[in-house]
Write an enzyme that holds these catalytic residues in place. Structure first.
Site, PDB file in Angstrom:
ATOM      1  N   HIS A   1      -5.475  -9.998   1.342  1.00  0.00           N
ATOM      2  CA  HIS A   1      -6.900 -10.208   1.144  1.00  0.00           C
ATOM      3  C   HIS A   1      -7.250 -11.686   1.040  1.00  0.00           C
ATOM      4  O   HIS A   1      -8.336 -12.093   1.466  1.00  0.00           O
ATOM      5  CB  HIS A   1      -7.371  -9.464  -0.105  1.00  0.00           C
ATOM      6  CG  HIS A   1      -7.557  -8.002   0.125  1.00  0.00           C
ATOM      7  ND1 HIS A   1      -8.603  -7.284  -0.422  1.00  0.00           N
ATOM      8  CD2 HIS A   1      -6.841  -7.107   0.846  1.00  0.00           C
ATOM      9  CE1 HIS A   1      -8.512  -6.018  -0.041  1.00  0.00           C
ATOM     10  NE2 HIS A   1      -7.445  -5.895   0.725  1.00  0.00           N
TER      11      HIS A   1
ATOM     12  N   ARG B   1      -1.148  -6.741  -1.283  1.00  0.00           N
ATOM     13  CA  ARG B   1      -2.598  -6.627  -1.057  1.00  0.00           C
ATOM     14  C   ARG B   1      -3.298  -7.940  -1.391  1.00  0.00           C
ATOM     15  O   ARG B   1      -4.197  -8.385  -0.661  1.00  0.00           O
ATOM     16  CB  ARG B   1      -3.162  -5.484  -1.899  1.00  0.00           C
ATOM     17  CG  ARG B   1      -4.671  -5.287  -1.751  1.00  0.00           C
ATOM     18  CD  ARG B   1      -5.132  -4.024  -2.462  1.00  0.00           C
ATOM     19  NE  ARG B   1      -6.583  -3.926  -2.464  1.00  0.00           N
ATOM     20  CZ  ARG B   1      -7.349  -3.942  -3.551  1.00  0.00           C
ATOM     21  NH1 ARG B   1      -6.774  -4.032  -4.751  1.00  0.00           N
ATOM     22  NH2 ARG B   1      -8.650  -3.856  -3.464  1.00  0.00           N
TER      23      ARG B   1
ATOM     24  N   TRP C   1      -0.346   6.612   2.298  1.00  0.00           N
ATOM     25  CA  TRP C   1       0.044   6.616   3.704  1.00  0.00           C
ATOM     26  C   TRP C   1       1.439   7.212   3.904  1.00  0.00           C
ATOM     27  O   TRP C   1       1.705   7.828   4.934  1.00  0.00           O
ATOM     28  CB  TRP C   1       0.043   5.191   4.246  1.00  0.00           C
ATOM     29  CG  TRP C   1      -1.308   4.608   4.499  1.00  0.00           C
ATOM     30  CD1 TRP C   1      -2.113   4.840   5.587  1.00  0.00           C
ATOM     31  CD2 TRP C   1      -2.018   3.680   3.670  1.00  0.00           C
ATOM     32  NE1 TRP C   1      -3.270   4.104   5.487  1.00  0.00           N
ATOM     33  CE2 TRP C   1      -3.249   3.389   4.313  1.00  0.00           C
ATOM     34  CE3 TRP C   1      -1.740   3.059   2.455  1.00  0.00           C
ATOM     35  CZ2 TRP C   1      -4.188   2.504   3.780  1.00  0.00           C
ATOM     36  CZ3 TRP C   1      -2.675   2.186   1.925  1.00  0.00           C
ATOM     37  CH2 TRP C   1      -3.880   1.923   2.587  1.00  0.00           C
TER      38      TRP C   1
END
Length: 266
Positions: free
Chosen positions: A52, A48, A192
């Site tokens: 980002h 992540r 997910w």
């Protein structure tokens, strides 16, 4: 496009001769020790951070992106979309202390690549050479990352700004196979693939779930998101865009059926 993809790799620190860098595999060992140990299993968060930091790139003026490691500074560090990433930056600071000649930008980029490999994903080619910005003056303006509430047009706008086509947008979205959403960080909640950080595995299960399961609107007080019949799994509007947009769906279906194709394109 080549420049955009170089920026997608995950930095004022003086330039260092490439011969002075430690081998990438040595750094990967230090990264593993920092993010996977008896206190944490943080591979999804490392990915992540990489996404980002790199996902702010704008090919039109070469601003944003991984070079500079500008998330160390406000306003980028304090954006709502980057909530929680200070934890990963702190974990990787231990690696920086061990190898001060390597920029934070390179360490963050390599950590993202290493985390994917450590969880069973493909080995991603890596090159050193990113620099660290001296202050926040080069932080990208505004929120440039994709919003979970977006549609297909939104994804094309955001990723197109970086130079990516439909196939590449879908392939990169496959990183959702790792980790989960948390209300305190993104406003969304759930997984997910049903695997927490400790059981994170990089594979094509995200695409299998997306394309094979039925998704209905989750009844809750939070933002719009979707759940499977069991109520254990979730998808965001941007995920469903990959299923129902005809061009995106071609690649999502391919990756659901062929993990090797997903790894090669990722």
């Amino acid at each position: 496009k080549k420049q955009a993809k170089n920026q997608w790799k995950l930095g004022a620190m003086a330039p260092v001769s490439l011969e002075e860098f430690p081998p990438a595999e040595v750094l990967k060992t230090a990264i593993r020790d920092a993010i996977v140990n008896e206190k944490c299993a943080a591979c999804p968060m490392a990915v992540r951070l990489g996404f980002h930091q790199s996902g702010t790139y704008d090919k039109s003026d070469n601003s944003g992106g991984s070079n500079g490691a500008t998330m160390r500074f406000a306003p980028e560090a304090t954006l709502d979309v980057n909530r929680g990433l200070g934890v990963m930056r702190c974990l990787l600071h231990d690696v920086k202390l061990q190898y001060p000649e390597v920029s934070n930008a390179d360490i963050w980029a390599l950590a993202s690549c290493a985390a994917i490999q450590m969880t069973g994903g493909p080995e991603i080619p890596f090159a050193f050479g990113r620099n660290d910005a001296a202050d926040g003056s080069s932080c990208p303006l505004g929120e440039r990352l994709p919003k979970g509430s977006g549609d297909a047009a939104h994804l094309r706008e955001v990723f197109g700004r970086m130079g990516f086509n439909d196939q590449e947008i879908v392939a990169l979205s496959g990183a959702h196979t790792l980790g989960s959403c948390h209300v305190a960080r993104s406003g969304y909640e759930g997984r997910w693939t049903g695997r927490g950080c400790g059981g994170a595995r990089f594979d094509n299960q995200y695409f299998k779930n997306l394309m094979d399961l039925e998704w209905t609107t989750k009844k809750w007080e939070g933002p719009l998101q979707y759940e499977d019949p069991s109520g254990r799994l979730m998808m965001l509007p941007t995920d469903l865009a990959l299923k129902f947009d005809p061009e995106f769906a071609k690649f999502a279906s391919l990756y659901a059926a062929d993990e090797r194709a997903f790894f090669e394109d990722f």
